[in-house]
Design a protein around this motif. Structure first.
Motif, mmCIF file in Angstrom:
data_model
loop_
_atom_site.group_PDB
_atom_site.id
_atom_site.type_symbol
_atom_site.label_atom_id
_atom_site.label_comp_id
_atom_site.label_asym_id
_atom_site.label_seq_id
_atom_site.Cartn_x
_atom_site.Cartn_y
_atom_site.Cartn_z
ATOM 1 N N PHE A 165 0.843 -1.207 0.000
ATOM 2 C CA PHE A 165 0.000 0.000 0.000
ATOM 3 C C PHE A 165 0.879 1.258 0.000
ATOM 4 C CE2 PHE A 165 -2.330 3.077 2.887
ATOM 5 C CZ PHE A 165 -3.102 3.616 1.884
ATOM 6 N N ILE A 166 1.800 1.321 0.950
ATOM 7 C CA ILE A 166 2.650 2.516 1.037
ATOM 8 C C ILE A 166 3.500 2.638 -0.238
ATOM 9 C CG2 ILE A 166 4.574 3.580 2.300
ATOM 10 C CD1 ILE A 166 2.235 3.839 4.048
ATOM 11 N N PHE A 167 3.992 1.508 -0.724
ATOM 12 C CA PHE A 167 4.805 1.500 -1.940
ATOM 13 C C PHE A 167 4.027 2.134 -3.098
ATOM 14 C CE2 PHE A 167 7.470 -0.279 -5.207
ATOM 15 C CZ PHE A 167 8.667 -0.564 -4.586
ATOM 16 N N ARG A 168 2.782 1.748 -3.239
ATOM 17 C CA ARG A 168 1.997 2.265 -4.366
ATOM 18 C C ARG A 168 1.625 3.729 -4.190
ATOM 19 N NH1 ARG A 168 -2.766 -1.648 -5.935
ATOM 20 N NH2 ARG A 168 -3.131 -0.010 -7.476
ATOM 21 N N ILE A 169 1.268 4.131 -2.966
ATOM 22 C CA ILE A 169 0.868 5.542 -2.838
ATOM 23 C C ILE A 169 2.079 6.469 -2.895
ATOM 24 C CG2 ILE A 169 -1.237 5.016 -1.536
ATOM 25 C CD1 ILE A 169 0.154 6.172 0.919
ATOM 26 N N ALA A 170 3.228 5.959 -2.489
ATOM 27 C CA ALA A 170 4.411 6.820 -2.531
ATOM 28 C C ALA A 170 5.014 6.852 -3.925
ATOM 29 C CB ALA A 170 5.447 6.341 -1.519
ATOM 30 N N PHE A 171 5.128 5.676 -4.566
ATOM 31 C CA PHE A 171 5.868 5.594 -5.832
ATOM 32 C C PHE A 171 4.978 5.413 -7.041
ATOM 33 C CE2 PHE A 171 9.115 3.376 -2.953
ATOM 34 C CZ PHE A 171 9.583 4.603 -2.517
ATOM 35 N N GLY A 172 3.692 5.177 -6.808
ATOM 36 C CA GLY A 172 2.793 4.980 -7.930
ATOM 37 C C GLY A 172 3.034 3.671 -8.664
ATOM 38 N N THR A 173 3.723 2.750 -8.041
ATOM 39 C CA THR A 173 3.980 1.472 -8.691
ATOM 40 C C THR A 173 3.983 0.372 -7.633
ATOM 41 O OG1 THR A 173 5.647 0.193 -9.868
ATOM 42 C CG2 THR A 173 6.477 1.946 -8.512
ATOM 43 N N SER A 174 3.678 -0.856 -8.056
ATOM 44 C CA SER A 174 3.675 -1.921 -7.046
ATOM 45 C C SER A 174 5.046 -2.592 -7.018
ATOM 46 C CB SER A 174 2.607 -2.950 -7.387
ATOM 47 O OG SER A 174 2.976 -3.614 -8.563
ATOM 48 N N PHE A 175 5.275 -3.388 -6.015
ATOM 49 C CA PHE A 175 6.529 -4.144 -5.943
ATOM 50 C C PHE A 175 6.800 -4.861 -7.261
ATOM 51 C CE2 PHE A 175 5.823 -4.498 -1.295
ATOM 52 C CZ PHE A 175 7.071 -4.068 -0.891
ATOM 53 N N GLU A 176 5.712 -5.469 -7.741
ATOM 54 C CA GLU A 176 5.856 -6.347 -8.904
ATOM 55 C C GLU A 176 6.405 -5.597 -10.109
ATOM 56 O OE1 GLU A 176 3.360 -6.561 -6.706
ATOM 57 O OE2 GLU A 176 4.003 -8.515 -5.969
ATOM 58 N N GLY A 177 6.101 -4.298 -10.186
ATOM 59 C CA GLY A 177 6.565 -3.535 -11.334
ATOM 60 C C GLY A 177 8.037 -3.152 -11.269
ATOM 61 N N THR A 178 8.722 -3.477 -10.194
ATOM 62 C CA THR A 178 10.119 -3.046 -10.066
ATOM 63 C C THR A 178 11.024 -4.269 -9.932
ATOM 64 O OG1 THR A 178 10.142 -3.088 -7.675
ATOM 65 C CG2 THR A 178 9.297 -1.087 -8.697
ATOM 66 N N ASP A 179 12.313 -4.010 -10.005
ATOM 67 C CA ASP A 179 13.224 -5.135 -9.797
ATOM 68 C C ASP A 179 13.493 -5.297 -8.299
ATOM 69 O OD1 ASP A 179 14.679 -2.900 -9.358
ATOM 70 O OD2 ASP A 179 16.194 -3.273 -10.906
#
Ligand code: HEM
Length: 488
Positions: A165-179
Motif C-alpha cells: 500500500f505505502i509503496f503504491r501511494i508513494a511511488f505509484g507502482t507496485s513491488f511487482e513492477g520493479t526489480d
C-alpha cells in the motif's frame, strides 16, 4: 557539545537511579527499555533523570507528567536530539521525524500535513488500499484452499499488505513492477529501523560506541542500508522525472513533492531538492509500513487469545456488512466494537512504546522538577497504557473498557498516546488508523480464525521483540489457521 547534568545544589532535579562510572545509567535499559524503565519508575517516580554519558535524559511515566510535557510545555520540549544513527539516513535531518524544531521542520511538516497525509489525500488513495486488502484476502484464501487447516503466516501477510500500500501511494507502482524484491525490501526497512534506535550505546558513548560499532558492524550496516535506500529512492524519483513515463490518473506522493519543488510555493525556509523528497520517503516507510502492520498483528494475536471477543467482533462486522463481499471506508464508522478493539490494541501495544525522543529547547518544570535545555525526553506510553492507577486489570485485553469512556487516542487524552501528542504528534494518524481498522475488519469478515492444532490460547507467544528498533513488534510470527467464511 557537553551536556552534563548541572550540579548546582539548589536545583530540584528529578530523582535518578544509581549510575555506574563511565556509562551512567545505560546498563539499566536492557533489551526492552520501555519495560525496564517502567519497572524503575515504580521505585523512582513518574519523572526520572538518567545520565547517558554527556546527555541528560528524562523519562516520563505518568499521564499527568506526559500532559505537562506534551501539552503545557509542548513548545519548550518539541525538538529532536541529534541522533547519530538517524543523521545519515535522513540526509542530515532533512526529514520530518528527526528534524530539530525550527523553520525547516515547520515547513516540511506543513507539507506533510496539508499535502501528503490530509484526509482528502488519504481518501484519494482509497481504491489502492481496497485493492491491496483484496490481494491480501485472496492470498489467504488461496492458502486455505490449497492447504486447509494449516496455519498462515499473518505477520508476513500483514507486512506485505502495508508495504504494498505505502509503496503504491508513494511511488505509484507496485513491488511487482520493479526489480525490487519484496523480501529484500522488508529487510532493508527493518535494517534501517535497527540502525536508528534512541537508547543505543553508540549514540552516547562514542569511544565505547566505537568498539560496539566495530563489533556489531553497525556503522558498516548503516552505510550499506543508506546506499541501498538512497539508490532505490533516487531511481524512482528519476523515473518520475522522465517525461515519457506513463502516469496513473492520480498523483502519488513523489508527484506531489515534485510539483511543490517545481513551483517552490508555500515553502519559506529553503529550496526543496530531491534530497528532501528522499528524506520524506524514508519517513513514510519507517513510519508507515511497520507501525500499521505491527498494530494489526498484535490485534489479531489478542483476538486469537480471546475467542469470545473475536466472535463478538465477527458478529458485528458480518451483521453490518452482510454479503457485500468486503468492508470499505464508508462502513468503518458503523463498526463500533471493532473500534474498541483497535483502541485496546493501541493501549497494550503502542508501536512506538517510548514515542520518538524529544529534546528540550528551554528550561521548564514537570511535577516541580527542573528540566534543563538540551535534555532528551522519552515518554513511556507503553507504561502509561498499563498503569494500574488508570486501568483496571491493566494487562488484560478488554475492549469493553472503552465502551462508555471518552478516552481516545488522538493526543487529547494522556492516558492513551499511541501517536504521541502536541506539535510532534504523528501526522499519519488518520492514514494509520484507517489502515488498521480496515485491515482488521476485512480479516474478521472474510475468515474464521483458529490456533494451529494442539495449541491452546495460553500457548500463544506474546513476547515483544528485543532490539534497538524504534517500533515494538511481536517476537515470533503470528500463525493462525484461516477458514473462509461463507458470506464473503
Ligand atoms: C498505526 C500506525 C502508526 C502509529 C502507531 C504511529 C506512531 C507514531 C509515533 C508514536 C510518533 C512519534 C510522536 C511523538 O514523537 O510524539 C510518530 C511520528 C511520525 N509518524 Fe507515525 N504512526 C503511525 C502511522 C504513520 C503513517 C501511516 C505515517 C506516514 C505514512 C507516519 C509518519 C510519521 C511521521 C512523519 C512522524 C514524525 C512527526 C514529527 O516528528 O513531526 N506514521 N508516529
Amino acid at each position: 557539545m557537553k551536556r552534563r547534568i548541572s550540579k548546582k545544589p539548589n536545583k530540584n532535579l528529578p530523582p535518578s537511579p544509581p549510575k555506574l562510572p563511565l556509562i551512567g545509567n545505560l546498563h539499566q535499559f536492557g533489551s526492552l527499555p520501555h519495560q525496564s524503565l517502567w519497572e524503575l519508575s515504580k521505585k523512582y517516580g513518574p519523572v526520572m533523570l538518567f545520565q547517558l554519558r554527556n546527555v541528560p535524559a528524562v523519562v516520563i511515566s505518568s499521564a499527568e507528567a506526559a500532559k505537562e510535557v506534551l501539552k503545557v510545555h509542548d513548545l519548550e520540549s518539541c525538538s529532536r536530539p541529534p541522533l547519530h544513527g538517524a543523521r545519515k539516513l535522513t540526509y542530515n535531518y532533512l526529514d520530518v521525524a528527526f528534524s530539530p524544531y525550527g523553520e525547516y521542520w515547520r515547513e516540511i511538516r506543513k507539507i506533510c500535513v496539508v499535502e501528503l497525509f490530509s484526509m482528502k489525500r488519504v481518501q484519494s488513495f482509497e481504491s489502492i488500499r481496497e485493492e491491496e486488502i483484496t490481494n491480501m484476502i485472496n492470498s489467504i484464501s488461496r492458502h486455505s484452499l490449497s492447504s486447509p487447516n494449516s496455519p498462515v503466516d499473518l505477520t508476513e501477510k500483514l507486512f506485505a499488505f502495508t508495504a504494498s500500500f505505502i509503496f503504491r501511494i508513494a511511488f505509484g507502482t507496485s513491488f511487482e513492477g520493479t526489480d525490487f524484491n519484496r523480501n529484500k525490501f522488508y529487510e532493508l526497512v527493518h535494517a534501517a529501523e535497527a540502525t536508528m534506535g534512541g537508547f543505543c550505546a553508540a549514540e552516547y558513548f562514542p569511544y565505547v560506541g566505537w568498539i560496539v560499532d566495530w563489533l556489531s558492524g553497525l556503522n558498516r550496516r548503516r552505510e550499506k542500508v543508506f546506499h541501498q535506500l538512497d539508490s532505490f529512492f533516487q531511481k524512482v524519483v528519476d523515473e518520475h522525472l522522465n517525461p515519457g513515463r506513463t502516469k496513473s490518473q492520480q498523483d502519488d506522493i513523489i508527484d506531489v513533492l515534485l510539483k511543490i519543488i517545481k513551483e517552490q510555493s508555500g515553502f519559506g525556509a529553503a529550496m526543496l531538492t530531491e534530497k528532501n523528497i528522499k528524506a520524506v520517503l524514508l519517513n513514510m516507510f519507517l513510519g508507515g509500513v511497520d507501525t500499521s502492520a505491527i498494530t494489526m498483528i498484535w490485534g489479531m494475536a489478542e483476538l486469537a487469545k480471546k475467542p469470545s471477543v473475536m466472535k463478538k467482533a465477527q458478529e458485528e462486522v458480518r451483521n453490518i456488512i452482510g454479503n457485500k463481499g468486503s468492508v470499505t471506508l464508508n462502513d468503518i464508522d458503523k463498526l463500533q466494537y471493532l473500534k474498541l478493539i483497535v483502541k485496546e490494541t493501541f493501549r497494550l501495544h503502542p508501536a512506538g512504546p517510548l514515542l520518538l525522543p524529544r529534546e528540550s529547547i528551554s528550561r521548564f518544570e514537570v511535577n516541580g522538577y527542573e528540566i534543563e535545555p538540551k535534555t532528551l525526553i522519552q515518554v513511556n506510553v507503553w507504561g502509561i497504557g498499563r498503569d494500574p492507577k488508570i486501568w483496571t486489570d491493566p494487562d488484560e485485553f478488554i475492549p469493553e473498557r472503552f465502551m462508555d469512556s471518552a478516552i481516545d487516542f488522538k493526543g487529547q487524552h494522556f492516558e492513551l498516546l499511541p501517536f504521541g501528542s502536541g506539535r510532534r504528534i504523528c501526522p499519519g494518524i488518520y492514514m494509520g488508523t484507517t489502515t488498521v481498522e480496515l485491515g482488521l475488519a476485512n480479516l474478521l469478515y472474510s475468515f474464521d480464525w483458529k490456533l494451529p492444532d494442539g495449541m491452546k490460547e495460553e500457548d500463544l507467544n506474546m513476547e515483544e521483540s528485543a532490539g534497538l528498533s524504534l517500533s515494538l513488534s511481536k517476537r515470533t510470527p503470528l500463525e493462525l489457521v484461516p477458514k473462509k467464511h461463507l458470506f464473503a
